[in-house]
Scaffold this active site. Structure first.
Site, PDB file in Angstrom:
ATOM      1  N   HIS A  17      18.899 120.093  25.915  1.00 32.62           N
ATOM      2  CA  HIS A  17      17.704 120.532  25.181  1.00 32.62           C
ATOM      3  C   HIS A  17      17.524 122.033  25.216  1.00 32.62           C
ATOM      4  CE1 HIS A  17      15.993 116.547  24.404  1.00 32.62           C
ATOM      5  NE2 HIS A  17      16.476 116.206  25.570  1.00 32.62           N
ATOM      6  N   CYS A  38      35.434  97.917  16.849  1.00 31.01           N
ATOM      7  CA  CYS A  38      35.785  96.523  17.123  1.00 31.01           C
ATOM      8  C   CYS A  38      35.313  96.106  18.514  1.00 31.01           C
ATOM      9  CB  CYS A  38      37.275  96.253  16.970  1.00 31.01           C
ATOM     10  SG  CYS A  38      38.275  96.491  18.460  1.00 31.01           S
ATOM     11  N   VAL A  44      21.805 102.258  50.100  1.00 32.04           N
ATOM     12  CA  VAL A  44      21.099 102.652  51.317  1.00 32.04           C
ATOM     13  C   VAL A  44      20.003 101.636  51.612  1.00 32.04           C
ATOM     14  CG1 VAL A  44      19.570 104.385  52.316  1.00 32.04           C
ATOM     15  CG2 VAL A  44      21.593 105.084  51.025  1.00 32.04           C
TER      16      VAL A  44
END
Lengths: 484, 324, 117
Positions: A51, A443, A174
């Site tokens: 951005h 595909c 964790v």
């Protein structure tokens, strides 16, 4: 017992950016990732936009780090051989009464330091964005917007971090974080982390755990924020439509999102979306008919020629929202524990700047950052046949025949590229897809899946019945004849 | 750059019939390019019978039908075969670039026959909402996994689409020991041949749901279930009709799309809706000397017809080259 | 009176079959004589050609497609499939080679439909 100076939890774009930046210094660093591969969380559903820095809250970390990140990302992508393209962005207004809003966005962006902004009119739009709806009356043009492949960036950052000594553990969720106090002569906080049944000791913990950042923070005893998942559905168009637009197209932003965009991606396929819908389930990754309708009609408002028949793929991502801004801070309640949470848009853009910001926080918390004598800052660009001219491909194939062995025909991916992806750490079909684009074409893997499974099976030495799409539990096939 | 009178792209039933025919009508310099490591195309994975009833007056399986043409081609020194050869570029003056292990080759053809077949419509193209777990396959991929690799994709299958490929795969799964829980078809009747309905559905009492569609696929890592809804004659969902089927595999068999991206690259006019070449006359395209045959020209039901259509293309190429 | 679809060719004629005491007495609706034989077979002794694949070891193809060279009783299909699943071909196979002779005593051989050396 594994002992480190810094452990980073979460190997998305934030975690790997921090890991790579820290690997410049004489530190023992580990990166813990709960999924089978990196970038399998929030980062894989990213739109890939760097951005310019518009539309961020005033005086926010988002604003500051986004503009900084826009510049830093260019440097890093060059160093690591990841394609970055500056395409520019247009925020488009359709009604007279929206013009003051457009001007306001420009003014706020100028304060943040966004460069080269200008308001453009229909004549400019017609010349530079010919497929844009004739109903657009003006746009804010931000030339510094760019596009990059979010997961290829993550993999490049991770590979560079590895090269520079970072240890990466996947499938290490964790489950416990204990503060075990100061230890011996080394002043400073100490943590003991439990992940995948193993114990890790570290002086500092950086929590970059995306959607689970609030849970990880609570494990460390800091319960100061909640992650609100915000769903975004995105729809990918056929690569044939690559030149539908020249810039990233934004509508005027809504209350909780930048709106539904027409996106150019680094892979060539245009993408439309995302929606923005708060949801409760951190695992809800379903697309919907309603989402398709909403995205299609918004996109068609900007580019009328887009049709449903152009859509070849779709996916959903969940933004890890924690209020209006990033939460990047050292937590006084748990000395040595640094939260890097709420990293949603413009998280990808800001990642490089977030890494520097975190280094700063570490310094202020007492960690000595001494530069290594040898730091491998550059990596060679990964070869993708689809992005190099045929003449160059000819030379490659002559030197290495496996480059001429085409596995994925829609995206022109060779057996060598697949093998390189596996050597670089891909262990699943999705991992290969994100690194090479094989199976991501029109595909959708109907042609190449079998061959990719066989190459993967041979390379990592697992039977075909254990080859997965995205980790344990997603095995592709259930039985093999003759090998009961 | 290599020069050839006739280049044929695709070594399946269409390409092979075209090659043999062109040669019969006088073309002596033919190059047949095939991307797989064998000739035969899609027939290699069609292990069931139903082929050759018209062309050979025999009941043959796909591989047997293909072998008739493969044998003839292999005996013919005027047809050069290049396997594992993948065409990546085509220009309007018939310059073809192809890749194979160790080689990038450019060929200038005087005439060109495209026999590139079809790809399957994917789940994404018909927008089946829901998650993207492992276990969603196109029917053709499932067929390849079972018949070429001996791998069973799943044990509890829901099939979307009652065209011939879907019906054939329903039987295939049942024979391998899986349970086919339903075939979901949006139209009022089956789209496949009646004989396939008998031998694939009725024989195994597989539940058929007409005027139904899959509303959503569930499951994060692997397919867990689907929700199915009834639709009215305008194909709109009938509220309150939803029910769920537990399954681990969704087979998508919703149509074929001719593979014409290469000729599109060369500037040949393509019908946007069907992806077929715009054509005034069978097998011809908007560029003289570029012909298309078989399923990439139009989607055929029966390979016997493909063979006859491709023979015409071969003859047309011979005429174009002034050999006939 | 029973209606059934002829499976001899893609036309799929819808046949009207008159049955008395389990035997077919009249068939109408067929466009060719094969329809009659099909109707009798379907009612009195339904048979099917079975096609599948067998595993190999050390050959060019991982799986070799096979078929029964004659139709076998419908009821025996799964029994033959059980036999097929046990097979592993280790010697080169030519088109129409007999893999299993007179499979389960049903009077049909299991033959290879593709060569693999």
């Amino acid at each position: 017992m594994h002992q480190y100076d810094v452990i980073i939890i979460g190997a998305g774009v934030a975690g790997t950016s921090i890991a790579r930046e820290l690997s410049r210094y004489k530190l023992n660093i580990a990166l813990l990732e709960k999924e089978e591969e990196l970038a399998f969380g929030v980062s894989k559903s990213n739109s890939g936009i760097i951005h310019p820095g518009t539309q961020n809250p005033r005086n926010s970390l988002k604003g500051k780090l986004c503009v900084q990140g826009n510049l830093l990302t260019r440097k890093i992508s060059r160093e690591l051989g990841v394609d970055f393209k500056e395409v520019g962005a247009l925020i488009i207004a359709f009604k007279e009464e929206d013009l003051p809003r457009l001007a306001q966005i420009k003014a706020e962006a100028l304060v943040c330091g966004v460069p080269r902004l200008q308001i453009v009119r229909p004549s400019w739009l017609k010349a530079h964005e010919p497929n844009l709806s004739g109903e657009a009356i003006a746009a804010l043009y931000a030339p510094s917007a760019g596009i990059i492949s979010p997961y290829r960036l993550v993999y490049a950052l991770a590979e560079n971090a590895l090269k520079n000594g970072v240890e990466i553990y996947t499938q290490h969720k964790v489950t416990q974080i204990l503060a075990v106090g100061k230890a011996g002569l080394n002043a400073g906080p100490f943590f003991e982390i439990n992940a995948a049944g193993q114990k890790f000791r570290t002086r500092y913990v950086i929590n970059a755990a995306g959607l689970d950042a609030d849970l990880v923070s609570r494990l460390a005893g800091v319960d100061s924020f909640r992650i609100q998942p915000r769903k975004g559905e995105e729809f990918i168009l056929d690569k044939k439509k690559e030149h539908l637009t020249n810039h990233l197209l934004f509508p005027l932003p809504s209350k909780n999102s930048k709106g539904i965009l027409v996106i150019k991606t680094a892979d060539g396929n245009p993408m439309i979306g995302p929606t923005a819908q708060d949801c409760d389930d951190k695992e809800d990754l379903a697309t919907s008919d309603a989402g398709l309708k909403e995205v299609l009609s918004s996109a068609q408002r900007m580019i009328p020629s887009i049709s449903e028949a152009d859509i070849i793929a779709y996916f959903t991502g969940l933004r890890p929202v924690a209020g209006d801004d990033f939460i990047i801070r050292h937590e006084e309640k748990a000395p040595g524990f640094i939260n890097v949470a709420g990293i949603q848009s413009p998280g990808l853009t800001a990642a490089a700047a977030i890494a520097l910001f975190v280094c700063d926080i570490l310094r202020k918390s007492g960690l000595s950052l001494k530069k290594k004598n040898i730091f491998h800052s550059h990596d060679k660009k990964t070869i993708h046949l689809f992005s190099i001219p045929l003449l160059r491909s000819a030379k490659l194939i002559k030197k290495d025949p496996a480059f001429g062995d085409i596995v994925c025909r829609c995206e022109m991916v060779s057996a060598r590229e697949i093998q390189n992806a596996i050597a670089g750490g891909a262990k699943t079909l999705d991992g290969i897809k994100f690194r090479t684009r094989a199976q991501a074409g029109r595909c959708h893997g109907s042609f190449c899946t079998t061959r990719i499974m066989k190459i993967l099976s041979a390379s990592i030495g697992k039977p075909l019945t254990q080859i997965t799409k995205k980790g344990s539990g997603s095995e592709m096939v259930q039985e093999e004849r003759g090998n009961a | 750059m290599l020069k050839k009178d006739l280049v044929i792209v695709g070594g399946g039933p269409a390409g092979m019939a075209a090659a043999i025919s062109a040669n019969k009508f006088g073309v002596k310099d033919i190059l047949l390019l095939e991307r797989d490591q064998y000739l035969g195309g899609i027939l290699n994975q069609c292990v069931h019978t139903g082929f050759g009833l018209d062309y050979f007056k025999e009941v043959l399986t796909g591989p047997e039908y293909a072998q008739r043409f493969i044998s003839e081609i292999r005996r013919n020194p005027e047809i050069e075969i290049s396997l594992r050869s993948f065409v990546v570029d085509l220009t309007q003056d018939k310059v073809i670039t192809f890749l194979k292990p160790g080689l990038l080759q450019r060929v200038k053809a005087k005439a060109l026959i495209m026999a590139t077949g079809c790809r399957e419509k994917t789940r994404e193209m018909v927008h089946i909402a829901g998650t993207r777990p492992a276990g969603v396959f196109s029917a053709g991929l499932a067929q390849k996994l079972i018949n070429i690799e001996g791998l069973l994709p799943g044990k509890k299958v829901v099939i979307v689409g009652s065209g011939d490929i879907g019906l054939i795969m329903a039987r295939r799964f049942v024979l391998e020991g899986s349970e086919v829980k339903a075939v979901i078809e949006i139209q009022k009747t089956s789209r496949g041949l009646l004989r396939n309905m008998v031998q694939c559905i009725d024989d195994f009492r597989i539940p058929m749901f007409y005027r139904h569609k899959i509303a959503k696929i569930y499951g994060n890592k692997r397919v867990e279930k689907v929700s199915v809804v009834k639709v009215d004659d305008d194909l709109q969902t009938i509220p309150g009709s939803e029910f769920q089927i537990e399954c681990d595999t969704v087979l998508v068999s919703v149509g074929l799309i001719p593979e014409n991206e290469l000729i599109e690259m060369a500037g040949v006019q393509i019908d946007k809706k069907t992806n077929c070449p715009v054509s005034e006359e069978l097998n011809k395209t908007s560029i003289p000397g570029i012909f298309v045959c078989g399923n990439s020209f139009k989607v055929y039901d029966i390979v016997d017809v493909v063979s006859r259509d491709s023979e015409i293309a071969g003859e047309l190429a011979a005429v174009y080259l002034n050999k006939r | 009176m029973q209606k059934l679809t002829c499976i001899e060719c893609p036309k799929g004629c819808v046949l009207s079959v008159m049955i008395e005491a389990g035997k077919v007495v009249e068939v109408t609706g067929n466009l060719c004589p094969k329809g009659c034989t099909c109707a009798v077979s379907e009612i009195e002794n339904p048979v099917r050609i079975l096609t599948s694949v067998v595993a190999t070891e050390g050959l060019s193809l991982k799986m070799v497609p096979v078929r029964t060279d004659r139709p076998i009783p419908k009821g025996a299909i799964f029994h033959v499939m059980q036999e097929i699943k046990k097979i592993k071909i280790k010697k080169p196979v030519h088109l129409r080679d007999i893999i299993v002779e007179n499979c389960l005593g049903l009077g049909a051989n299991l033959v290879a439909t593709r060569e693999s050396l």
